[in-house]
Design a protein around this motif. Structure first.
Motif: not given
Length: 181
Positions: A74, A91, A127, A159
């Motif tokens: 990410y 995240v 994710q 999230t």
């Protein structure tokens, strides 16, 4: 140290390789490494459970390997501008908040029992799916636009729900077992 733990350590060693691949714009390689990491996660889990090879170190290493991989992907995709930076911040902040709450509970000698919530498992699936889709679309040069937006929405909502549920559970735990002056 047993075979599932060695496989988990191998997954941790893939983290810098996948970061290199993304940073070098080698997205097909990054996607393949991501798939290999996912398969290795399934294999080490299967072996540990099926052949009664679970260990304390494995129980700690496995989620560390998973988080290291996802957070690294990410962050690297966010830096390269391939996913929205606000989503990366969301995240990563969730993970920092949860780890921070656990550390605080340890420091106050009131450790929180670690058990993954269903919403957190769904969050991880979202994710992983989002990261896989982004890496695949970049590596194989296809437009995943409508699906990326939908999955980014799922990641965002899950999230936020996940961190909210964890923090509520943490607050309940800390206030229910806090010493009375």
């Amino acid at each position: 140290m047993n075979l599932p733990n060695i496989i988990t350590l191998g997954r941790i060693l893939l983290v810098p390789v996948i970061v290199w691949a993304i940073a070098s714009n080698q997205m097909t390689i990054a996607f393949v490494i991501f798939v290999v990491a996912g398969v290795s996660d399934a294999i080490d889990g299967f072996l540990a459970k099926r052949f009664n090879m679970t260990t304390e170190i494995g129980a700690l290493l496995d989620p560390v390997a998973d988080k290291a991989l996802l957070v690294s992907i990410y962050v690297t995709l966010g830096i390269s501008g391939d996913i929205p930076r606000w989503l990366v911040i969301l995240v990563v902040s969730r993970d920092f908040m949860i780890v921070g709450a656990v550390i605080i509970s340890w420091l106050l000698d009131n450790p929180v029992p670690m058990k993954p919530l269903m919403v957190s498992k769904l969050n991880t699936v979202a994710q992983v799916a989002f990261a896989a889709l982004v890496l695949a679309s970049l590596g194989f040069q296809f437009n995943a636009s409508p699906y990326e937006v939908i999955l980014a929405g799922f990641v965002t909502v899950l999230t936020l729900l996940s961190v909210s549920f964890y923090l509520v559970e943490w607050a309940r735990h800390m206030s229910a077992t806090a010493p009375i002056p």
